[in-house]
Motif scaffolding. Structure first.
Motif, PDB file in Angstrom:
ATOM      1  N   ALA A 183      24.636 -53.652  57.323  1.00 52.11           N
ATOM      2  CA  ALA A 183      23.800 -54.832  57.093  1.00 52.11           C
ATOM      3  C   ALA A 183      22.720 -54.837  58.169  1.00 52.11           C
ATOM      4  CB  ALA A 183      24.613 -56.112  57.156  1.00 52.11           C
ATOM      5  N   VAL A 184      21.499 -55.182  57.771  1.00 48.79           N
ATOM      6  CA  VAL A 184      20.369 -55.195  58.704  1.00 48.79           C
ATOM      7  C   VAL A 184      19.613 -56.497  58.525  1.00 48.79           C
ATOM      8  CG1 VAL A 184      18.233 -54.048  59.418  1.00 48.79           C
ATOM      9  CG2 VAL A 184      20.137 -52.680  58.513  1.00 48.79           C
ATOM     10  N   GLY A 185      19.382 -57.217  59.621  1.00 50.02           N
ATOM     11  CA  GLY A 185      18.611 -58.447  59.488  1.00 50.02           C
ATOM     12  C   GLY A 185      18.568 -59.253  60.772  1.00 50.02           C
ATOM     13  N   ARG A 186      17.560 -60.098  60.831  1.00 49.46           N
ATOM     14  CA  ARG A 186      17.388 -60.995  61.972  1.00 49.46           C
ATOM     15  C   ARG A 186      18.380 -62.140  61.874  1.00 49.46           C
ATOM     16  NH1 ARG A 186      11.395 -62.936  62.656  1.00 49.46           N
ATOM     17  NH2 ARG A 186      11.119 -60.713  63.067  1.00 49.46           N
ATOM     18  N   MET A 187      19.046 -62.441  62.963  1.00 49.58           N
ATOM     19  CA  MET A 187      20.045 -63.512  62.999  1.00 49.58           C
ATOM     20  C   MET A 187      19.355 -64.804  63.413  1.00 49.58           C
ATOM     21  SD  MET A 187      23.002 -61.215  64.803  1.00 49.58           S
ATOM     22  CE  MET A 187      23.113 -59.486  64.308  1.00 49.58           C
ATOM     23  N   ALA A 188      18.427 -65.248  62.566  1.00 48.06           N
ATOM     24  CA  ALA A 188      17.597 -66.408  62.875  1.00 48.06           C
ATOM     25  C   ALA A 188      18.360 -67.703  62.665  1.00 48.06           C
ATOM     26  CB  ALA A 188      16.341 -66.391  61.994  1.00 48.06           C
ATOM     27  N   ALA A 189      17.865 -68.770  63.284  1.00 45.73           N
ATOM     28  CA  ALA A 189      18.531 -70.071  63.205  1.00 45.73           C
ATOM     29  C   ALA A 189      18.588 -70.604  61.773  1.00 45.73           C
ATOM     30  CB  ALA A 189      17.815 -71.073  64.113  1.00 45.73           C
ATOM     31  N   ASN A 190      17.626 -70.226  60.926  1.00 49.56           N
ATOM     32  CA  ASN A 190      17.639 -70.707  59.542  1.00 49.56           C
ATOM     33  C   ASN A 190      18.643 -69.956  58.670  1.00 49.56           C
ATOM     34  OD1 ASN A 190      16.364 -68.236  59.203  1.00 49.56           O
ATOM     35  ND2 ASN A 190      14.398 -69.114  58.600  1.00 49.56           N
ATOM     36  N   ASN A 209      41.245 -52.819  55.233  1.00 43.64           N
ATOM     37  CA  ASN A 209      42.507 -52.090  55.102  1.00 43.64           C
ATOM     38  C   ASN A 209      42.289 -50.583  54.993  1.00 43.64           C
ATOM     39  OD1 ASN A 209      44.050 -54.425  55.199  1.00 43.64           O
ATOM     40  ND2 ASN A 209      44.029 -54.700  52.972  1.00 43.64           N
ATOM     41  N   GLN A 210      41.062 -50.188  54.591  1.00 43.55           N
ATOM     42  CA  GLN A 210      40.740 -48.755  54.483  1.00 43.55           C
ATOM     43  C   GLN A 210      40.018 -48.258  55.737  1.00 43.55           C
ATOM     44  OE1 GLN A 210      39.139 -47.599  50.528  1.00 43.55           O
ATOM     45  NE2 GLN A 210      39.595 -49.671  49.876  1.00 43.55           N
ATOM     46  N   ASN A 211      39.952 -49.135  56.745  1.00 45.26           N
ATOM     47  CA  ASN A 211      39.301 -48.805  58.018  1.00 45.26           C
ATOM     48  C   ASN A 211      37.832 -48.427  57.836  1.00 45.26           C
ATOM     49  OD1 ASN A 211      39.655 -48.726  60.853  1.00 45.26           O
ATOM     50  ND2 ASN A 211      39.629 -46.485  60.810  1.00 45.26           N
ATOM     51  N   ILE A 212      37.192 -49.046  56.858  1.00 48.02           N
ATOM     52  CA  ILE A 212      35.755 -48.874  56.660  1.00 48.02           C
ATOM     53  C   ILE A 212      35.061 -50.015  57.390  1.00 48.02           C
ATOM     54  CG2 ILE A 212      33.864 -48.796  54.990  1.00 48.02           C
ATOM     55  CD1 ILE A 212      35.930 -47.710  52.960  1.00 48.02           C
ATOM     56  N   LYS A 213      34.247 -49.683  58.361  1.00 45.46           N
ATOM     57  CA  LYS A 213      33.671 -50.686  59.243  1.00 45.46           C
ATOM     58  C   LYS A 213      32.430 -51.339  58.628  1.00 45.46           C
ATOM     59  CE  LYS A 213      35.410 -48.661  63.518  1.00 45.46           C
ATOM     60  NZ  LYS A 213      35.078 -48.144  64.866  1.00 45.46           N
ATOM     61  N   LEU A 214      32.089 -52.489  59.164  1.00 42.31           N
ATOM     62  CA  LEU A 214      30.828 -53.162  58.854  1.00 42.31           C
ATOM     63  C   LEU A 214      29.969 -53.116  60.106  1.00 42.31           C
ATOM     64  CD1 LEU A 214      28.804 -55.009  57.370  1.00 42.31           C
ATOM     65  CD2 LEU A 214      30.246 -56.967  58.037  1.00 42.31           C
ATOM     66  N   LEU A 215      28.857 -52.395  60.035  1.00 48.95           N
ATOM     67  CA  LEU A 215      27.899 -52.346  61.139  1.00 48.95           C
ATOM     68  C   LEU A 215      26.759 -53.302  60.852  1.00 48.95           C
ATOM     69  CD1 LEU A 215      29.495 -49.802  61.907  1.00 48.95           C
ATOM     70  CD2 LEU A 215      27.320 -48.712  62.490  1.00 48.95           C
ATOM     71  N   ILE A 216      26.418 -54.125  61.829  1.00 47.30           N
ATOM     72  CA  ILE A 216      25.339 -55.096  61.680  1.00 47.30           C
ATOM     73  C   ILE A 216      24.252 -54.768  62.699  1.00 47.30           C
ATOM     74  CG2 ILE A 216      24.697 -57.528  61.754  1.00 47.30           C
ATOM     75  CD1 ILE A 216      27.581 -58.219  61.034  1.00 47.30           C
ATOM     76  N   LEU A 217      23.059 -54.486  62.206  1.00 39.85           N
ATOM     77  CA  LEU A 217      21.925 -54.181  63.065  1.00 39.85           C
ATOM     78  C   LEU A 217      20.976 -55.365  63.092  1.00 39.85           C
ATOM     79  CD1 LEU A 217      21.021 -50.529  61.940  1.00 39.85           C
ATOM     80  CD2 LEU A 217      22.873 -51.318  63.416  1.00 39.85           C
ATOM     81  N   GLY A 218      20.572 -55.761  64.278  1.00 32.86           N
ATOM     82  CA  GLY A 218      19.666 -56.894  64.427  1.00 32.86           C
ATOM     83  C   GLY A 218      20.104 -57.785  65.570  1.00 32.86           C
ATOM     84  N   SER A 219      19.325 -58.825  65.802  1.00 34.81           N
ATOM     85  CA  SER A 219      19.647 -59.769  66.865  1.00 34.81           C
ATOM     86  C   SER A 219      19.084 -61.133  66.491  1.00 34.81           C
ATOM     87  CB  SER A 219      19.065 -59.309  68.201  1.00 34.81           C
ATOM     88  OG  SER A 219      17.643 -59.354  68.154  1.00 34.81           O
ATOM     89  N   GLY A 220      19.324 -62.110  67.346  1.00 34.37           N
ATOM     90  CA  GLY A 220      18.821 -63.453  67.095  1.00 34.37           C
ATOM     91  C   GLY A 220      19.755 -64.512  67.626  1.00 34.37           C
TER      92      GLY A 220
END
Length: 356
Positions: A183-190, A209-220
């Motif tokens: 997932a990619v996105g700005r972690m904005a207040a809205n 359960n399948q050890n498939i990770k969720l990577l999150i790129l971005g900040s805010g």
């Protein structure tokens, strides 16, 4: 080369975000077409690369009225002294008063191209600008164009998709060796990107359960809240916050797929970039853009807007149905060609020729 060859692009900043990346990409596209490009940046926040003559005005909220006036006057004078064939404005509109200042003072009624970047129309167009004869609107998706025509019948509007500037992936990528979705996105207040909903859906899917990770790129500003949510779900080892990354494309290439869970969009560049990298995508069918990018079960999965149960099912399906996954993966790159620089450059040149 078309005889008109000087363009001004106006934007608030070039900090890390989708709109700003679009402007960055445009500077390269117009330069490659042979235009001389001047880039007017109103705030001194520049992250993305560009190919243009840079003009920075460093407007700040703390500026007093005199300082702000002097900066706007400098901006106005710089715009007026150059014989620009096109002024392309990427700003969102602050308020009706400031738009009057821009139209009557800064731009002095010159011909303008206003870009509408997402479905929150009140940030980009009002009754006054819609009826102005010197403003041509360009929307980044057909959905936005339809909505503008419904709400502002006098507006002159055309859709031209955003150009996507592709970068090469790194020759080696050792950031993570495990399977992951992205997932990619700005972690904005809205909270437009609704990463909290995505994290919740991920926690309820079969992926942990399948050890498939969720990577999150971005900040805010919402990052700490999201990290607390992950901690409460006891998923700290599986949901990884990578912050802002320079090399997005290596993350795209190595992901199983990308997920977009937004409230609304305009034309989400991350979906297109991911497809160009050969990686399928999943998205809510939100206003607007995803339905113009994703062909359901052809290059990814398009989920009923804001239906979390369907989003969970889609996340499971694109991992567990290997045949469907391979079909989507095979179709990714070809499905994104309409967003290539060549295609979008041709659209802009047709548009410019139609204006003269």
């Amino acid at each position: 080369m078309y005889k008109k060859n000087k363009i001004a692009l106006v934007v608030y900043n070039l900090k890390k975000g989708g709109l700003e990346r679009v402007v960055s990409n445009q500077t390269f596209m117009f330069s490659n077409l042979g235009f001389e490009v001047d880039l007017f940046v109103l705030e001194n926040e520049i992250y993305y690369s560009f190919k243009a003559n840079l003009k920075v005005y460093d407007l700040k909220e703390t500026d007093n009225l005199l300082t702000r006036f002097l900066k706007y006057r400098k901006l106005r004078n710089n715009l007026l002294k150059e014989n620009y064939d096109y002024v392309i404005d990427h700003r969102y509109r602050l308020n009706d008063f400031m738009e009057t200042v821009w139209l009557k003072y800064i731009y002095r009624n010159r011909d303008l191209i206003y870009i509408i970047h997402n479905s929150t129309l009140d940030r980009y167009i009002n009754l006054k600008t819609a009826s102005a004869q010197n403003i041509q609107f360009v929307s980044v998706s057909k959905g936005i164009e339809t909505k503008v025509n419904e709400c502002f019948s006098k507006a002159k509007i055309k859709t031209i998709y955003n150009v996507v500037e592709l970068e090469k992936k790194s020759s080696s990528f050792d950031e993570i060796n495990d399977k992951y979705i992205l997932a990619v996105g700005r972690m904005a207040a809205n909270n437009v990107k609704q990463l909290d909903i995505l994290i919740d859906c991920y926690s309820k899917s079969n992926l942990p359960n399948q050890n498939i990770k969720l990577l999150i790129l971005g900040s805010g500003p919402l990052m700490n809240t999201l990290k607390k949510q992950v901690a409460d779900l006891k998923l700290e080892k599986l949901v990884v916050f990578k912050g802002i990354q320079n090399d997005l494309f290596s993350y795209y290439h190595n992901a199983q797929y990308l997920v977009l869970s937004s409230k609304h969009e305009g034309l989400p560049t991350v979906l297109i970039e991911c497809l160009f990298c050969g990686t399928p995508v999943i998205s809510y069918d939100c206003e607007f853009g995803p339905s113009e990018i994703i062909q359901d079960k052809i290059n990814g999965l398009l989920v009923e807007n804001q239906n979390t149960e369907q989003l969970i099912d889609a996340m499971n399906l694109l991992i567990e149905d290997v045949s469907l996954y391979n079909i989507c993966k095979q179709n990714t790159v070809n499905s994104a060609l309409k967003f290539s620089e060549q295609s979008i450059s041709e659209e802009w040149m047709i548009f410019f020729n139609d204006k003269h």
